[in-house]
Design a protein around this motif. Structure first.
Motif, PDB file in Angstrom:
ATOM      1  N   ASP A  69       0.852  -1.182   0.000  1.00 48.55           N
ATOM      2  CA  ASP A  69       0.000   0.000   0.000  1.00 48.55           C
ATOM      3  C   ASP A  69       0.895   1.241   0.000  1.00 48.55           C
ATOM      4  OD1 ASP A  69      -1.710   2.063   0.405  1.00 48.55           O
ATOM      5  OD2 ASP A  69      -2.387   1.421   2.393  1.00 48.55           O
ATOM      6  N   PRO A  70       0.875   2.025  -1.105  1.00 47.51           N
ATOM      7  CA  PRO A  70       1.788   3.176  -1.185  1.00 47.51           C
ATOM      8  C   PRO A  70       1.600   4.174  -0.042  1.00 47.51           C
ATOM      9  CG  PRO A  70       0.271   3.097  -3.075  1.00 47.51           C
ATOM     10  CD  PRO A  70       0.019   1.872  -2.273  1.00 47.51           C
ATOM     11  N   GLN A  71       0.405   4.167   0.585  1.00 46.02           N
ATOM     12  CA  GLN A  71       0.198   5.103   1.697  1.00 46.02           C
ATOM     13  C   GLN A  71       1.109   4.771   2.875  1.00 46.02           C
ATOM     14  OE1 GLN A  71      -3.972   5.173   2.548  1.00 46.02           O
ATOM     15  NE2 GLN A  71      -4.430   6.381   0.734  1.00 46.02           N
ATOM     16  N   ASN A  72       1.622   3.546   2.904  1.00 46.40           N
ATOM     17  CA  ASN A  72       2.527   3.163   3.981  1.00 46.40           C
ATOM     18  C   ASN A  72       3.944   3.680   3.768  1.00 46.40           C
ATOM     19  OD1 ASN A  72       1.406   1.724   6.149  1.00 46.40           O
ATOM     20  ND2 ASN A  72       0.950   0.012   4.767  1.00 46.40           N
ATOM     21  N   HIS A  73       4.263   4.050   2.517  1.00 44.07           N
ATOM     22  CA  HIS A  73       5.672   4.291   2.222  1.00 44.07           C
ATOM     23  C   HIS A  73       6.230   5.521   2.907  1.00 44.07           C
ATOM     24  CE1 HIS A  73       5.026   1.687  -1.583  1.00 44.07           C
ATOM     25  NE2 HIS A  73       5.189   0.980  -0.496  1.00 44.07           N
ATOM     26  N   ASP A  74       5.347   6.466   3.235  1.00 44.36           N
ATOM     27  CA  ASP A  74       5.867   7.661   3.917  1.00 44.36           C
ATOM     28  C   ASP A  74       5.501   7.687   5.398  1.00 44.36           C
ATOM     29  OD1 ASP A  74       3.213   7.990   3.592  1.00 44.36           O
ATOM     30  OD2 ASP A  74       3.309  10.056   2.878  1.00 44.36           O
ATOM     31  N   ASP A  75       4.833   6.629   5.905  1.00 41.78           N
ATOM     32  CA  ASP A  75       4.482   6.616   7.336  1.00 41.78           C
ATOM     33  C   ASP A  75       5.745   6.460   8.169  1.00 41.78           C
ATOM     34  OD1 ASP A  75       1.982   6.643   6.315  1.00 41.78           O
ATOM     35  OD2 ASP A  75       1.313   4.747   7.211  1.00 41.78           O
ATOM     36  N   PHE A  76       5.765   7.115   9.320  1.00 45.17           N
ATOM     37  CA  PHE A  76       6.926   6.917  10.194  1.00 45.17           C
ATOM     38  C   PHE A  76       6.480   6.657  11.631  1.00 45.17           C
ATOM     39  CE2 PHE A  76       6.256  11.519  10.097  1.00 45.17           C
ATOM     40  CZ  PHE A  76       6.345  11.875  11.426  1.00 45.17           C
ATOM     41  N   ILE A  77       7.333   5.980  12.359  1.00 47.29           N
ATOM     42  CA  ILE A  77       7.050   5.654  13.752  1.00 47.29           C
ATOM     43  C   ILE A  77       7.891   6.566  14.619  1.00 47.29           C
ATOM     44  CG2 ILE A  77       7.164   3.844  15.504  1.00 47.29           C
ATOM     45  CD1 ILE A  77       6.761   1.825  13.249  1.00 47.29           C
ATOM     46  N   ALA A  78       7.216   7.292  15.511  1.00 48.40           N
ATOM     47  CA  ALA A  78       7.919   8.304  16.298  1.00 48.40           C
ATOM     48  C   ALA A  78       8.130   7.797  17.713  1.00 48.40           C
ATOM     49  CB  ALA A  78       7.100   9.585  16.328  1.00 48.40           C
ATOM     50  N   ASP A  79       9.215   8.229  18.338  1.00 53.53           N
ATOM     51  CA  ASP A  79       9.432   7.765  19.710  1.00 53.53           C
ATOM     52  C   ASP A  79       8.751   8.667  20.735  1.00 53.53           C
ATOM     53  OD1 ASP A  79      11.064   9.827  19.234  1.00 53.53           O
ATOM     54  OD2 ASP A  79      12.907   8.890  19.991  1.00 53.53           O
ATOM     55  N   GLN A  80       8.236   9.803  20.308  1.00 56.33           N
ATOM     56  CA  GLN A  80       7.427  10.634  21.192  1.00 56.33           C
ATOM     57  C   GLN A  80       6.210  11.089  20.400  1.00 56.33           C
ATOM     58  OE1 GLN A  80       9.746  13.937  22.587  1.00 56.33           O
ATOM     59  NE2 GLN A  80      10.890  12.671  24.034  1.00 56.33           N
ATOM     60  N   ILE A  81       5.179  11.523  21.134  1.00 55.75           N
ATOM     61  CA  ILE A  81       4.045  12.108  20.429  1.00 55.75           C
ATOM     62  C   ILE A  81       4.312  13.602  20.299  1.00 55.75           C
ATOM     63  CG2 ILE A  81       1.568  12.528  20.469  1.00 55.75           C
ATOM     64  CD1 ILE A  81       1.181  10.039  22.006  1.00 55.75           C
ATOM     65  N   GLU A 218       5.783   4.434  -7.143  1.00 57.14           N
ATOM     66  CA  GLU A 218       5.234   5.588  -7.853  1.00 57.14           C
ATOM     67  C   GLU A 218       6.116   6.813  -7.667  1.00 57.14           C
ATOM     68  OE1 GLU A 218       1.003   6.805  -7.403  1.00 57.14           O
ATOM     69  OE2 GLU A 218       0.764   4.617  -7.365  1.00 57.14           O
ATOM     70  N   SER A 219       6.621   6.944  -6.432  1.00 52.19           N
ATOM     71  CA  SER A 219       7.449   8.117  -6.171  1.00 52.19           C
ATOM     72  C   SER A 219       8.739   8.050  -6.985  1.00 52.19           C
ATOM     73  CB  SER A 219       7.753   8.203  -4.682  1.00 52.19           C
ATOM     74  OG  SER A 219       8.277   6.974  -4.250  1.00 52.19           O
ATOM     75  N   ASP A 220       9.312   6.843  -7.099  1.00 57.07           N
ATOM     76  CA  ASP A 220      10.527   6.687  -7.906  1.00 57.07           C
ATOM     77  C   ASP A 220      10.247   7.068  -9.349  1.00 57.07           C
ATOM     78  OD1 ASP A 220      11.665   5.656  -5.680  1.00 57.07           O
ATOM     79  OD2 ASP A 220      11.386   3.558  -6.262  1.00 57.07           O
ATOM     80  N   ILE A 221       9.116   6.570  -9.860  1.00 58.00           N
ATOM     81  CA  ILE A 221       8.787   6.827 -11.253  1.00 58.00           C
ATOM     82  C   ILE A 221       8.707   8.320 -11.513  1.00 58.00           C
ATOM     83  CG2 ILE A 221       6.971   6.541 -12.984  1.00 58.00           C
ATOM     84  CD1 ILE A 221       6.381   3.822 -11.509  1.00 58.00           C
ATOM     85  N   LYS A 222       8.106   9.014 -10.549  1.00 56.57           N
ATOM     86  CA  LYS A 222       7.976  10.464 -10.720  1.00 56.57           C
ATOM     87  C   LYS A 222       9.335  11.132 -10.719  1.00 56.57           C
ATOM     88  CE  LYS A 222       3.356  11.307  -9.086  1.00 56.57           C
ATOM     89  NZ  LYS A 222       2.697  11.068  -7.812  1.00 56.57           N
ATOM     90  N   VAL A 223      10.197  10.700  -9.791  1.00 51.10           N
ATOM     91  CA  VAL A 223      11.529  11.298  -9.708  1.00 51.10           C
ATOM     92  C   VAL A 223      12.305  11.048 -11.001  1.00 51.10           C
ATOM     93  CG1 VAL A 223      13.756  11.109  -8.542  1.00 51.10           C
ATOM     94  CG2 VAL A 223      11.642  11.170  -7.214  1.00 51.10           C
ATOM     95  N   ASN A 259      15.567  -9.325 -23.693  1.00 48.85           N
ATOM     96  CA  ASN A 259      14.192  -9.044 -23.272  1.00 48.85           C
ATOM     97  C   ASN A 259      14.162  -7.965 -22.212  1.00 48.85           C
ATOM     98  OD1 ASN A 259      13.297 -11.017 -24.979  1.00 48.85           O
ATOM     99  ND2 ASN A 259      13.431 -12.625 -23.399  1.00 48.85           N
ATOM    100  N   LEU A 260      13.306  -6.958 -22.406  1.00 47.07           N
ATOM    101  CA  LEU A 260      13.201  -5.860 -21.442  1.00 47.07           C
ATOM    102  C   LEU A 260      12.479  -6.330 -20.173  1.00 47.07           C
ATOM    103  CD1 LEU A 260      12.159  -3.044 -23.901  1.00 47.07           C
ATOM    104  CD2 LEU A 260      14.100  -2.911 -22.332  1.00 47.07           C
ATOM    105  N   THR A 261      12.939  -5.831 -19.019  1.00 48.37           N
ATOM    106  CA  THR A 261      12.166  -6.103 -17.798  1.00 48.37           C
ATOM    107  C   THR A 261      10.986  -5.149 -17.750  1.00 48.37           C
ATOM    108  OG1 THR A 261      13.440  -4.539 -16.529  1.00 48.37           O
ATOM    109  CG2 THR A 261      14.227  -6.812 -16.536  1.00 48.37           C
ATOM    110  N   ASN A 262      10.033  -5.547 -16.933  1.00 45.04           N
ATOM    111  CA  ASN A 262       8.804  -4.776 -16.778  1.00 45.04           C
ATOM    112  C   ASN A 262       9.055  -3.339 -16.359  1.00 45.04           C
ATOM    113  OD1 ASN A 262       6.090  -4.973 -17.108  1.00 45.04           O
ATOM    114  ND2 ASN A 262       5.705  -5.237 -14.899  1.00 45.04           N
ATOM    115  N   ASN A 263      10.069  -3.167 -15.477  1.00 42.61           N
ATOM    116  CA  ASN A 263      10.398  -1.840 -14.943  1.00 42.61           C
ATOM    117  C   ASN A 263      10.823  -0.839 -16.008  1.00 42.61           C
ATOM    118  OD1 ASN A 263       9.894  -2.075 -12.321  1.00 42.61           O
ATOM    119  ND2 ASN A 263      11.964  -2.693 -11.718  1.00 42.61           N
TER     120      ASN A 263
END
Lengths: 359, 612
Positions: A69-81, A218-223, A259-263
């Motif tokens: 799930d791409p929404q997970n790719h930028d989630d971070f776990i913090a040691d404080q709130i 997706e982010s890589d592709i954009k970059v 043969n080309l790879t999918n990427n």
């Protein structure tokens, strides 16, 4: 009595109301387990990614985030709130093993964390940690050393922090599930956000634990797309009339084959787009290999790889009259062939741009 | 001075009483032949009452002693506990000569304290004792409807006790997940040591206990409905009987729901079902269970759990109503209002259970209904309080020990009831839930208050049970230390709770917000130790008085109207030799027509008005 009941219920329904669909809110997630809390922030996309408890791996994927799930790719776990003052916060409250309770005593926030049944609490912090400390400065109960054993320690009021605790019996360590809560100004909050690293990017990306290993996000592709067009546009606008050679960076072939790879499709599509934009240019595709193996074979491979790319472009509607291809085998290395790294760089497809001469 | 009403008890009962041909059957005498059948496997309700009482007292001492150990941990966390190592063994970890209570065992003690006090002491010990003793005696019945089931009721309770007691000594320790036993903690041995064998034994024990309650309850209900003596209409029953009657109905309707919850929990523990388990990752392993809801258990538990607090407090209310009236020498104020209040409380107790769950993750909308129903209970409760106070008003009050405890009950019930209005309001409960405020509230309103009702009952009916009086001086010492001590223990807890300190914390050190109350915790612990010591004094008084107390010389020492005081000083099997008394009036003719009191068996006098 009637007043107490009615007024109480009005307040209750106000406090417990969930956020509206369009309401601007910071949503964070608290996950209780024996015996601590993990706090997850949604990252720049402001959305928390999917979780699945069967994906949990201690030390690797502590929350069971689904990395597909791409929404997970930028989630971070913090040691404080960390939270900005005056902004509405929705805490999604979950538990991994047994019941816990997300309890912020200073904020009057309390809600059970139930495995398999996420709950929530919405609140708005109104006083920053600093301001609260300032309020305590003149309070007699908050004078004296915060650590009586250490004469260098801060005054009690200086050491004050908001706290997160557990308020539902969860086992022998129930009394020790502490986390510090910092309420800061909007600027400090943004500065803090800047410093946080996405858990996926820093811990998971392209490791064996990454189901997307080797694939572009997706982010890589954009970059990559941005980079490609920057280079191409620069080449076109430069006054230099010499032919310009650009690399096709993000295309790969299956080992020892043409043969080309999918990427590879993303970079090639970029090239198609560029050729549609600049109708006057034609290009020559050049194939190169490293020096491993027989050089005759390498020569053939470089030629067939270059022509594979050429055919791909024709398939996408680029006129064949604007395209040509050539293989150079292992004759033109960019770097030494003695290292793995060098060989990787030497295996490549480049393209030479022929600008139409204006007379 | 009230003139003495002329009547002859012997004539009224022995000659004009109701002849049920009791002595036509001679098995009555075989009944009490040997020691074992008389004192152990007895079917006589009076003996069974004593069995419940003494077993309850033993459990009360065990449960209270546990609270002293964990209060030591809270009040004196730095002090060594090595002195108790001979008793607790490996649960005291000694390092550098300083003994520390293991956190697992702290939680086991808290859990056992709650379970024991709620079920074994305040349910079995209170309702079991006085329902057994008073229902037949005050109704004019020979015994319970089924003396055999009555005997089974005690022995199931006894077995439940044995199983629970055994669980205290197993190597993984007794159950440690709180007396409410919320899953998943209670379902997963991986999550807590105590959830292993300790929890299995806990479930077995409480299931046996429920069997006991149901056997007893069916008996109480049947006896009240069928075995009242001639003339004892429902509206002539003393309030004690009304209270026991409604209590038994509550138990009959709510305990089976608890057992169904327990059965589902057992299945989750042993058979791999997922009633209460879903999406759990524990001990490095993801469990296969999905689709269950831990909150379902909470609904099932509190569907019993809330009526349970009324199962505890209603008998105490009944006892107190009776004691207040007798020792104020006044009829109870608003008899019918009292009965309707008991019925209303009984009914409402079934539709308020989710007020224990405002913060459990249930839909906040649901809470609206439960807030309203919960606060409606304040109405019948307030009716009762006003009626008790009005009964006292202008009374010719005898301030003896039972009366002091009855008045103490009213005081406790008011204090605890008021804080209930705080907690019943869900908006306030956000902050109060699972803090010491809750601990203070329920200890005062159903713990201490129920104990006061029980003490009032014991001091008042001790002469009926043993033919002797308890020592009055020791009794008064007991009362004053207990009421002052109880407030000293629980009053500061309200304050700590309002400050947000959560309950069930082994130590407050790690939180700045909670560790500021060391002095108050110390004070509470010292008060608890003193109160505990005074209860030991009560136990000594109790057992001393059984054999050496002042002898009862007349049948009716308190000048009460009810029928239990018409039996012999030490009533035999069948309670009345010869005929049963017949009833001609209600139980509260005190100070009527210039007479100090008129017993229930006295027929209406010529020209007497308002015979109820």
């Amino acid at each position: 009595m009637t007043f107490l009941v009615v007024k109480g219920l009005v307040v209750w329904n106000e406090v417990m109301a969930d956020v509206g669909i369009d309401e601007e809110v910071i949503e964070i997630e608290a996950t209780g387990y024996q015996f601590a809390w993990d706090i997850r922030y949604p990252g720049p996309d402001n959305r928390l990614g999917e979780k699945d408890y069967t994906l949990i791996q201690l030390g690797i994927n502590p929350l069971g985030q689904n990395w597909e799930d791409p929404q997970n790719h930028d989630d971070f776990i913090a040691d404080q709130i960390y939270l900005p003052v005056g902004r509405k916060v929705r805490v999604r409250i979950t538990a991994k093993d047994v019941l816990h309770n997300f309890y912020l005593p200073h904020f009057r926030v309390k809600m059970d964390a139930v495995p398999g049944l996420p709950s929530y609490f919405v609140f708005t912090p109104t006083v920053t940690t600093e301001d609260f400390r300032a309020r305590l400065r003149d309070n007699a109960n908050w004078q004296g050393l915060s650590d009586p054993e250490d004469p260098e320690s801060l005054q009690k009021w200086e050491a004050f922090d908001y706290e997160l605790a557990c308020a539902e019996l969860c086992g022998k360590g129930h009394y020790s599930m502490r986390k510090i809560v910092k309420i800061v100004s909007e600027d400090e909050y943004n500065a803090w956000l800047e410093q946080q690293n996405s858990y996926y990017m820093s811990q998971i990306r392209n490791t064996d634990n990454d189901p997307l290993k080797g694939q572009f996000l997706e982010s890589d592709i954009k970059v990559n797309e941005k980079k490609f067009f920057e280079e191409f546009d620069n080449a076109m606008s430069s006054a230099d009339t010499d032919d310009i050679v650009l690399p096709l960076r993000n295309i790969n072939f299956e080992t020892g084959s043409a043969n080309l790879t999918n990427n590879s499709q993303y970079e090639l599509n970029n090239l198609v787009t560029a050729l549609t934009k600049y109708k006057d240019v034609s290009i020559e595709l050049n194939g190169h290999t490293d020096n491993v193996g027989d050089s005759g074979v390498n020569q053939q491979l470089s030629e067939s790889r270059a022509s594979t790319v050429l055919n791909y472009l024709i398939d996408r509607g680029v006129s064949s009259s604007r395209l040509s291809s050539r293989g150079y085998g292992d004759r033109m290395p960019l770097e030494t062939n003695d290292t793995e790294e060098g060989r990787m760089k030497n295996k490549r497809i480049e393209f030479k741009i022929f600008k139409k001469q204006t007379i | 001075m009230a003139e003495v009403l002329e009547y002859n008890e012997d004539v009224l009962i022995k000659e004009q009483g109701y002849d049920d041909h009791f002595h036509d059957h001679h098995h009555g005498d075989k009944f009490r032949s040997g020691f074992i059948s008389h004192y152990i496997f007895s079917m006589d309700h009076k003996i069974i009452a004593k069995q419940f009482l003494i077993t309850g007292m033993i459990w009360a001492i065990i449960g209270a002693a546990m609270s002293i150990v964990f209060r030591m941990q809270l009040g004196f966390p730095e002090d060594s506990m090595t002195w108790i190592k001979p008793l607790l063994g490996k649960w005291i970890v000694v390092e550098n000569g300083i003994g520390t209570l293991a956190p697992e065992f702290y939680y086991a003690l808290v859990t056992m304290h709650g379970t024991i006090l709620v079920f074994f002491v305040l349910t079995a010990g209170l309702s079991g004792t006085f329902s057994n003793l008073l229902i037949p005696l005050q109704l004019g019945a020979r015994d319970m409807a089924s003396p055999f089931m009555n005997m089974l009721s005690y022995w199931f309770f006894f077995m439940a006790g044995i199983v629970m007691f055994y669980s205290l000594f197993i190597s993984t320790g007794p159950f440690a997940g709180g007396w409410t036993a919320y899953p998943p903690l209670s379902a997963l041995p991986q999550a807590s040591q105590g959830s292993g064998a300790g929890m299995t034994l806990w479930l077995v024990s409480l299931t046996l206990f429920v069997v006991s309650v149901l056997l007893g309850g069916i008996n109480y209900i049947t006896t009240v409905l069928n075995l009242r003596t001639k003339g004892m209409s429902l509206w002539r029953m003393p309030l004690t009987i009304w209270a026991f009657f409604v209590t038994a109905i509550l138990g009959l309707l709510s305990f089976p729901v608890l057992v169904s919850g327990f059965l589902m929990l057992m299945c989750d523990r042993g058979l791999g079902t997922s009633f209460f388990l879903s999406e759990i990752f524990v001990n490095g392993e993801a469990l296969p269970n999905v689709g269950g809801s831990p909150i379902l258990y909470q609904h099932l538990f509190w569907f019993l759990g809330h009526p349970e607090v009324y199962i505890i407090i209603l008998p105490a209310m009944g006892l107190v109503s009776e004691v207040l009236s007798v020792h104020a020498r006044k009829p109870i104020f608003g008899y019918k209002a009292m009965v309707y209040s008991i019925l209303a409380i009984g009914f409402l107790s079934f539709i308020v259970w989710a007020h224990h769950m405002f913060m459990s993750g249930v839909n906040p909308m649901i809470s609206n209904f439960f807030v309203v129903f919960t606060l409606i209970i304040a109405v019948p409760s307030a009716v009762k309080v006003f009626n008790w106070i009005t009964t006292l008003y202008g009374g010719n009050i005898r301030l003896n020990t039972p009366m002091l405890f009855a008045i103490g009950f009213v005081s406790m019930f008011i204090s605890g009831g008021l804080t209930g209005i705080f907690l019943g309001n869900s908006a306030i409960d956000i902050q109060m839930h699972d803090t010491y405020f809750v601990v203070a509230h329920f200890h005062i309103v159903m713990g201490v208050a129920a104990f006061f009702g029980m003490f009032a009952g014991i001091y008042h009916w001790f002469p009926k049970m043993y033919g002797r009086f308890m020592n009055e001086t020791l009794g008064k010492i007991h009362f004053w230390f207990t009421i002052v001590g109880a407030y000293a223990i629980f009053w500061p807890m309200h304050y700590i709770g309002m400050a947000g300190v959560p309950r069930r914390y082994y130590s407050f050190d790690s939180f700045d917000a909670f560790n500021d109350f060391a002095l108050m915790n110390k004070f509470i612990t010292i008060a608890a130790i003193i109160v505990f010591a005074v209860q030991i004094l009560f136990v000594i008084n109790f057992f001393y008085s059984i054999w050496y107390g002042k002898k009862m010389k007349t049948k009716n020492p308190w000048g009460a109207t009810t029928l239990e005081w018409t039996t012999d000083i030490k009533p035999g099997h069948g309670n009345w030799e010869g005929n049963l008394p017949t009833v001609h009036r209600w139980a509260y003719d005190y100070g009527k027509d210039g007479h100090d009191f008129i017993p229930q068996y006295v027929p209406a006098q010529e020209g007497e008005k308002d015979v109820h």
